[in-house]
Write an enzyme that holds these catalytic residues in place. Structure first.
Site, PDB file in Angstrom:
ATOM      1  N   SER A  81       0.860  -1.181   0.000  1.00  0.00           N
ATOM      2  CA  SER A  81       0.000   0.000   0.000  1.00  0.00           C
ATOM      3  C   SER A  81       0.901   1.237   0.000  1.00  0.00           C
ATOM      4  O   SER A  81       2.109   1.106  -0.178  1.00  0.00           O
ATOM      5  CB  SER A  81      -0.958  -0.027   1.176  1.00  0.00           C
ATOM      6  OG  SER A  81      -0.227  -0.116   2.358  1.00  0.00           O
ATOM      7  N   GLU A 111      -0.639  10.550 -10.592  1.00  0.00           N
ATOM      8  CA  GLU A 111      -1.843   9.864 -11.059  1.00  0.00           C
ATOM      9  C   GLU A 111      -2.982  10.132 -10.099  1.00  0.00           C
ATOM     10  O   GLU A 111      -2.753  10.539  -8.969  1.00  0.00           O
ATOM     11  CB  GLU A 111      -1.597   8.342 -11.076  1.00  0.00           C
ATOM     12  CG  GLU A 111      -0.517   7.922 -12.034  1.00  0.00           C
ATOM     13  CD  GLU A 111      -0.086   6.467 -11.827  1.00  0.00           C
ATOM     14  OE1 GLU A 111      -0.788   5.726 -11.107  1.00  0.00           O
ATOM     15  OE2 GLU A 111       0.948   6.097 -12.382  1.00  0.00           O
ATOM     16  N   LYS A 113      -5.775   8.927  -7.493  1.00  0.00           N
ATOM     17  CA  LYS A 113      -5.875   7.801  -6.570  1.00  0.00           C
ATOM     18  C   LYS A 113      -7.338   7.359  -6.563  1.00  0.00           C
ATOM     19  O   LYS A 113      -8.191   7.991  -5.934  1.00  0.00           O
ATOM     20  CB  LYS A 113      -5.418   8.227  -5.172  1.00  0.00           C
ATOM     21  CG  LYS A 113      -5.337   7.072  -4.206  1.00  0.00           C
ATOM     22  CD  LYS A 113      -4.621   7.502  -2.940  1.00  0.00           C
ATOM     23  CE  LYS A 113      -4.370   6.341  -2.003  1.00  0.00           C
ATOM     24  NZ  LYS A 113      -5.540   5.570  -1.659  1.00  0.00           N
ATOM     25  N   ASP A 115     -10.678   5.467  -5.841  1.00  0.00           N
ATOM     26  CA  ASP A 115     -11.177   4.959  -4.570  1.00  0.00           C
ATOM     27  C   ASP A 115     -12.026   3.709  -4.817  1.00  0.00           C
ATOM     28  O   ASP A 115     -13.237   3.770  -4.967  1.00  0.00           O
ATOM     29  CB  ASP A 115     -12.015   6.058  -3.899  1.00  0.00           C
ATOM     30  CG  ASP A 115     -12.196   5.788  -2.432  1.00  0.00           C
ATOM     31  OD1 ASP A 115     -11.550   4.855  -1.913  1.00  0.00           O
ATOM     32  OD2 ASP A 115     -12.983   6.505  -1.799  1.00  0.00           O
ATOM     33  N   TYR A 223      -2.889   0.820 -13.204  1.00  0.00           N
ATOM     34  CA  TYR A 223      -1.868   1.816 -12.892  1.00  0.00           C
ATOM     35  C   TYR A 223      -0.474   1.274 -12.577  1.00  0.00           C
ATOM     36  O   TYR A 223       0.382   2.014 -12.095  1.00  0.00           O
ATOM     37  CB  TYR A 223      -2.319   2.715 -11.749  1.00  0.00           C
ATOM     38  CG  TYR A 223      -2.846   1.983 -10.532  1.00  0.00           C
ATOM     39  CD1 TYR A 223      -2.038   1.138  -9.790  1.00  0.00           C
ATOM     40  CD2 TYR A 223      -4.168   2.145 -10.140  1.00  0.00           C
ATOM     41  CE1 TYR A 223      -2.519   0.481  -8.680  1.00  0.00           C
ATOM     42  CE2 TYR A 223      -4.660   1.478  -9.023  1.00  0.00           C
ATOM     43  CZ  TYR A 223      -3.826   0.643  -8.300  1.00  0.00           C
ATOM     44  OH  TYR A 223      -4.315  -0.014  -7.214  1.00  0.00           O
ATOM     45  N   LYS A 310      -3.518  12.681   0.179  1.00  0.00           N
ATOM     46  CA  LYS A 310      -4.958  12.532   0.400  1.00  0.00           C
ATOM     47  C   LYS A 310      -5.620  13.897   0.453  1.00  0.00           C
ATOM     48  O   LYS A 310      -5.131  14.808   1.146  1.00  0.00           O
ATOM     49  CB  LYS A 310      -5.205  11.807   1.721  1.00  0.00           C
ATOM     50  CG  LYS A 310      -4.570  10.431   1.781  1.00  0.00           C
ATOM     51  CD  LYS A 310      -5.474   9.364   1.246  1.00  0.00           C
ATOM     52  CE  LYS A 310      -6.388   8.915   2.338  1.00  0.00           C
ATOM     53  NZ  LYS A 310      -6.846   7.557   2.192  1.00  0.00           N
ATOM     54  N   CYS A 404     -13.563   2.423  35.242  1.00  0.00           N
ATOM     55  CA  CYS A 404     -13.992   1.683  34.046  1.00  0.00           C
ATOM     56  C   CYS A 404     -15.512   1.524  34.038  1.00  0.00           C
ATOM     57  O   CYS A 404     -16.085   1.060  35.024  1.00  0.00           O
ATOM     58  CB  CYS A 404     -13.319   0.303  34.038  1.00  0.00           C
ATOM     59  SG  CYS A 404     -13.927  -0.750  32.704  1.00  0.00           S
ATOM     60  N   CYS A 407     -16.252  -2.492  34.487  1.00  0.00           N
ATOM     61  CA  CYS A 407     -15.955  -3.303  35.671  1.00  0.00           C
ATOM     62  C   CYS A 407     -15.676  -2.460  36.908  1.00  0.00           C
ATOM     63  O   CYS A 407     -15.476  -3.005  37.995  1.00  0.00           O
ATOM     64  CB  CYS A 407     -14.783  -4.241  35.391  1.00  0.00           C
ATOM     65  SG  CYS A 407     -13.205  -3.385  35.320  1.00  0.00           S
ATOM     66  N   CYS A 421      -6.413   3.547  30.647  1.00  0.00           N
ATOM     67  CA  CYS A 421      -6.661   2.118  30.442  1.00  0.00           C
ATOM     68  C   CYS A 421      -7.314   1.504  31.656  1.00  0.00           C
ATOM     69  O   CYS A 421      -7.022   1.883  32.791  1.00  0.00           O
ATOM     70  CB  CYS A 421      -5.333   1.390  30.257  1.00  0.00           C
ATOM     71  SG  CYS A 421      -4.711   1.533  28.630  1.00  0.00           S
ATOM     72  N   CYS A 427     -11.575  -7.804  32.756  1.00  0.00           N
ATOM     73  CA  CYS A 427     -12.704  -6.940  32.397  1.00  0.00           C
ATOM     74  C   CYS A 427     -13.342  -7.476  31.100  1.00  0.00           C
ATOM     75  O   CYS A 427     -12.633  -7.781  30.138  1.00  0.00           O
ATOM     76  CB  CYS A 427     -12.171  -5.518  32.209  1.00  0.00           C
ATOM     77  SG  CYS A 427     -13.414  -4.316  31.762  1.00  0.00           S
TER      78      CYS A 427
HETATM   79  S1  IVH Z   1       0.140   2.327  -6.852  1.00  0.00           S
HETATM   80  C1  IVH Z   1       3.352  -0.063  -4.874  1.00  0.00           C
HETATM   81  N1  IVH Z   1      -1.529   3.944  -8.066  1.00  0.00           N
HETATM   82  O1  IVH Z   1      -4.278   3.040  -3.265  1.00  0.00           O
HETATM   83  C2  IVH Z   1       2.316   0.883  -5.356  1.00  0.00           C
HETATM   84  N2  IVH Z   1      -2.311   2.780  -6.139  1.00  0.00           N
HETATM   85  O2  IVH Z   1      -3.250   3.478  -0.564  1.00  0.00           O
HETATM   86  C3  IVH Z   1       0.963   0.350  -5.216  1.00  0.00           C
HETATM   87  N3  IVH Z   1      -4.649   3.205  -5.590  1.00  0.00           N
HETATM   88  O3  IVH Z   1      -3.384  -0.270  -2.569  1.00  0.00           O
HETATM   89  C4  IVH Z   1      -0.138   1.197  -5.529  1.00  0.00           C
HETATM   90  N4  IVH Z   1      -5.058   4.586  -7.243  1.00  0.00           N
HETATM   91  O4  IVH Z   1      -5.406   0.165  -4.101  1.00  0.00           O
HETATM   92  C5  IVH Z   1      -1.349   3.088  -7.041  1.00  0.00           C
HETATM   93  N5  IVH Z   1      -2.898   5.374  -9.273  1.00  0.00           N
HETATM   94  C6  IVH Z   1      -2.728   4.518  -8.256  1.00  0.00           C
HETATM   95  C7  IVH Z   1      -3.763   4.211  -7.349  1.00  0.00           C
HETATM   96  C8  IVH Z   1      -3.508   3.335  -6.297  1.00  0.00           C
HETATM   97  C9  IVH Z   1      -5.576   3.958  -6.186  1.00  0.00           C
HETATM   98  C10 IVH Z   1      -4.885   2.412  -4.360  1.00  0.00           C
HETATM   99  C11 IVH Z   1      -4.337   1.006  -4.369  1.00  0.00           C
HETATM  100  C12 IVH Z   1      -3.371   0.948  -3.223  1.00  0.00           C
HETATM  101  C13 IVH Z   1      -3.863   2.048  -2.350  1.00  0.00           C
HETATM  102  C14 IVH Z   1      -2.760   2.565  -1.461  1.00  0.00           C
END
Ligand code: IVH
Length: 678
Positions: A81, A111, A113, A115, A223, A310, A404, A407, A421, A427
């Site tokens: 990720s 690129e 991202k 969703d 991608y 993000k 708590c 408990c 905590c 508990c």
């Molecule tokens: S590259 C090693 N490119 O975002 C690189 N991910 O937060 C792997 N995602 O798991 C990901 N658009 O599901 C890449 N243009 C994009 C993307 C993308 C959406 C998602 C993907 C990844 C997640 C990471």
């Protein structure tokens, strides 16, 4: 006959081409009617001549009504990720790190991202072979049958020049319009609507009936290309090639040379994203040059050569009716805001987290306040501030609870930690939480205990710790029942019949086969997540060795620092934990790495001693693991006992000389994959 085959091939080619023109290019050149006629003709011929069947025929895109269970498949390259950034300065930090490491000119690809949910598609000889979900990044579900129904994914590639075998990764999304229509249908049918297009896409792809998936109009944007012999050494150029092969590679990507250009790209899309027909939650910045990517390498879960930015989360204002306190699995008490219900990013929000006492004090949050609530991605909504102008005159400062709520124990706060905590590990939420964690999918995976059944067992006093599960008997279970009230306030009855009881016991019994690394994760040592558990299991090989390990031995393992080592030592110093482990051992759970049977994929390297040297397209540890999985043994230095050297890029010159002098074969990463595949 030959003519029939030819006609079938022509129809398949033509249908796939029109499919591409319609779903990828959005430029259909024939009418729906003409398409349907060709489709029917092909369907008829395939029915009449079953010997020409082909899983990648356009007729297969309608799916099948046969229910399938998903097979788990290991990814050839782990599915990573991305680290997140939220502002320009974090992006600048990323760029500074990259620049420092590379000490050479580099450019980025920006690129969108998308969703949705990620999938990895494998193509062999130009045909779709397999589609796998991300899963835990190491292995995922084989969803090939469902993915074949996604019209924009080519089943056969166009043109030429693709590697014999490669993977391409992308995001399966549900366009917003499709999502809205689907939800209207669901509400009319009395079904719960999906919270957002991403959940809808993910729920759809995991349906067991591919004919149903086919009706949901999913889309897929690609991608990331992986494999040997890719057409170019630039990520950007590889994507252009992949577009020629028929993949849907949107034209939104852009090459950038500086943080300024990246910020520019972000600003454009932050403003423009609402006019896209699908959701994006940010943008992704990737180093373009593949050898520079390799040079930067990867961390446990994310590459060092890419980062996500993000978009700021959506925010609304609402009234804070009351504050309640939740006790979690580890005893941490989380304050929760009960809100006047409000719409936020497509869902109705009634509750939000207030994090901890410090945060509450910092914001001076009081019951009756009007607060700002934010939602970022899938995470639970959070209260991020108070509107002081709307505070009632009679409001009183909030006092964090001292005992708590479950408990009654006096709460404690560890030095340097923000959380209060409950120190009582008997508990109820802690006890239940530990068992829930133990049975969860990535741990012992006892799903027959899910959906409130554990709650019943706990409330009836049958299960007080995880070892109790293995002593359950059928006659204790049959006939048990209880009415549970869900978080949504709905009540439902849980009753155990003969079948339920038997299923449950079978699930528990089967779990004794779970490999050691997952058992180690399941027992719930603080800070020992899945990855760390795996590393510990592979390094120490048995629970006894781990229990005796010194702090030094523990911290010698990659990624294990003093915090984790301390927690492991603490766990094994406690009598009650040792007693529990003893009972689990008696129940037959695995507490050693079973090098022979489990995890063994083939005998391709049986008896072979291998030395791994250099840099590979995947982490070296993964290569070593593969060697073991196929029966081989890893050693550090070359000797006459070495069967071969597996050489990546930049293999050390000393090793090279030694291997050559001893006439030890040197094989490449690619040859290695072929070897284990055979
Ligand atoms: S590259 C090693 N490119 O975002 C690189 N991910 O937060 C792997 N995602 O798991 C990901 N658009 O599901 C890449 N243009 C994009 C993307 C993308 C959406 C998602 C993907 C990844 C997640 C990471």
């Amino acid at each position: 006959m030959e003519q029939t085959e030819q006609r079938i091939n022509t129809l398949r080619r033509e249908l796939e081409r029109h499919n591409y023109l319609y779903y990828v290019q959005s430029q259909p050149v024939i009418s729906d009617y003409d398409y349907d006629m060709m489709f029917k003709e092909l369907e008829q011929l395939e029915k009449q001549y079953p010997m020409y069947a082909d899983p990648n025929s356009p007729t297969q895109r309608v799916g099948s009504d046969v229910n399938v269970e998903f097979r788990q498949v290991k990814h050839q390259y782990p599915m990573l990720s991305l680290d997140n950034t939220y502002n320009e300065s974090e992006l600048a930090d990323f760029d500074a790190r990259v620049s420092k490491e590379l000490a050479a000119a580099h450019r980025y690809v920006c690129e969108l991202k998308y969703d949705g949910l990620s999938v990895s598609l494998t193509y062999r000889n130009g045909e779709l072979l397999r589609a796998v979900t991300r899963g835990d990044g190491i292995q995922g579900d084989d969803v090939t049958a469902n993915v074949r129904t996604v019209r924009s994914i080519p089943l056969k590639l166009h043109g030429g020049g693709w590697p014999e075998e490669f993977e391409i990764r992308g995001e399966i999304v549900m366009p917003r319009q499709v999502f809205e229509k689907l939800n209207i249908e669901r509400i009319e049918a009395g079904e719960a609507p999906f919270a957002n297009p991403r959940n809808a896409a993910s729920g759809t792809l995991k349906m067991q009936n591919s004919a149903q998936v086919a009706k949901r109009s999913l889309d897929c944007f690609l991608y990331f290309l992986l494999g040997e012999n890719l057409p170019a050494t630039s990520h950007y150029e590889n994507l252009q090639k992949a577009r020629e092969w028929g993949f849907k590679i949107p034209f939104y990507a852009s090459l950038c040379n500086s943080v300024e250009e990246i910020t520019q790209f972000i600003a454009e899309w932050d403003a423009g994203r609402r006019s896209l027909p699908f959701d994006i939650d940010g943008i992704v910045v990737k180093v373009d040059d593949l050898s520079q990517q390799r040079q930067l390498g990867v961390r446990a879960k994310s590459p060092r050569w890419a980062v996500a930015y993000k978009f700021p989360a959506e925010r609304v204002e609402t009234r804070l009716d009351s504050i309640s306190y939740q006790v979690g699995r580890t005893g941490v008490v989380t304050p929760v805001a009960n809100l006047e219900p409000v719409r936020l990013a497509g869902t109705t929000v009634k509750r939000a987290t207030l994090h901890n006492a410090d945060q509450m004090q910092l914001l001076d949050i009081r019951e009756g306040d009007t607060v700002f609530v934010e939602k970022g991605g899938e995470i639970i909504p959070k209260v991020i501030g108070v509107n002081p102008d709307k505070r009632p005159a009679d409001s009183v400062p909030t006092q964090f609870i001292t005992h708590c709520p479950e408990c009654g124990s006096a709460l404690l706060r560890n030095e340097g930690e923000a959380a209060w905590c409950c120190p009582n590990d008997r508990c109820p939420p802690q006890v239940k939480g530990r068992i829930e964690h133990f049975i969860s999918r990535k741990a012992m995976n006892i799903d027959s205990l899910g959906e409130g059944k554990l709650e019943v067992l706990y409330d009836k006093g049958l299960v007080r710790d995880v070892a109790d599960l293995y002593g359950l008997r059928r006659e204790q279970l049959v006939g048990l029942e209880k009415i549970l009230t869900g978080e949504d306030g709905n009540r439902r009855k849980i009753a155990f019949g003969q079948r339920t009881a038997e299923n449950m016991l079978a699930g528990i019994k089967a779990s004794v086969q779970v490999p050691f690394e997952r058992v180690l994760y399941a027992v719930g040592i603080r800070f020992v997540g899945e990855t760390i558990a795996r590393k510990l299991a592979r390094s120490f090989k048995s629970i006894d060795a781990l229990a005796e390990a010194t702090c030094e031995q523990l911290t010698a393992v990659d990624e294990i620092g003093e915090r984790i080592a301390g927690s492991v030592a603490d766990f094994f110093s406690r009598e009650d934990n040792l007693a529990l482990l003893q009972r689990l051992k008696q129940a037959g759970l695995r507490f050693t790495v079973d090098e022979d049977a489990r995890g063994r994929k083939s005998d391709a390297l049986q008896g072979k001693t291998v030395v791994v040297s250099g840099v590979f397209s995947i982490p070296r540890d993964d290569i070593k693991k593969m060697i073991e999985e196929h029966g081989g043994k890893n050693t550090g230095s070359i000797s006459s006992n070495t069967d071969f050297v597996l050489a990546g890029e930049k293999m050390g010159p000393e090793k090279l000389k030694k291997a050559e002098s001893l006439h030890i074969p040197i094989i490449s990463e690619e040859e290695f994959y072929k070897l284990i595949e055979s």
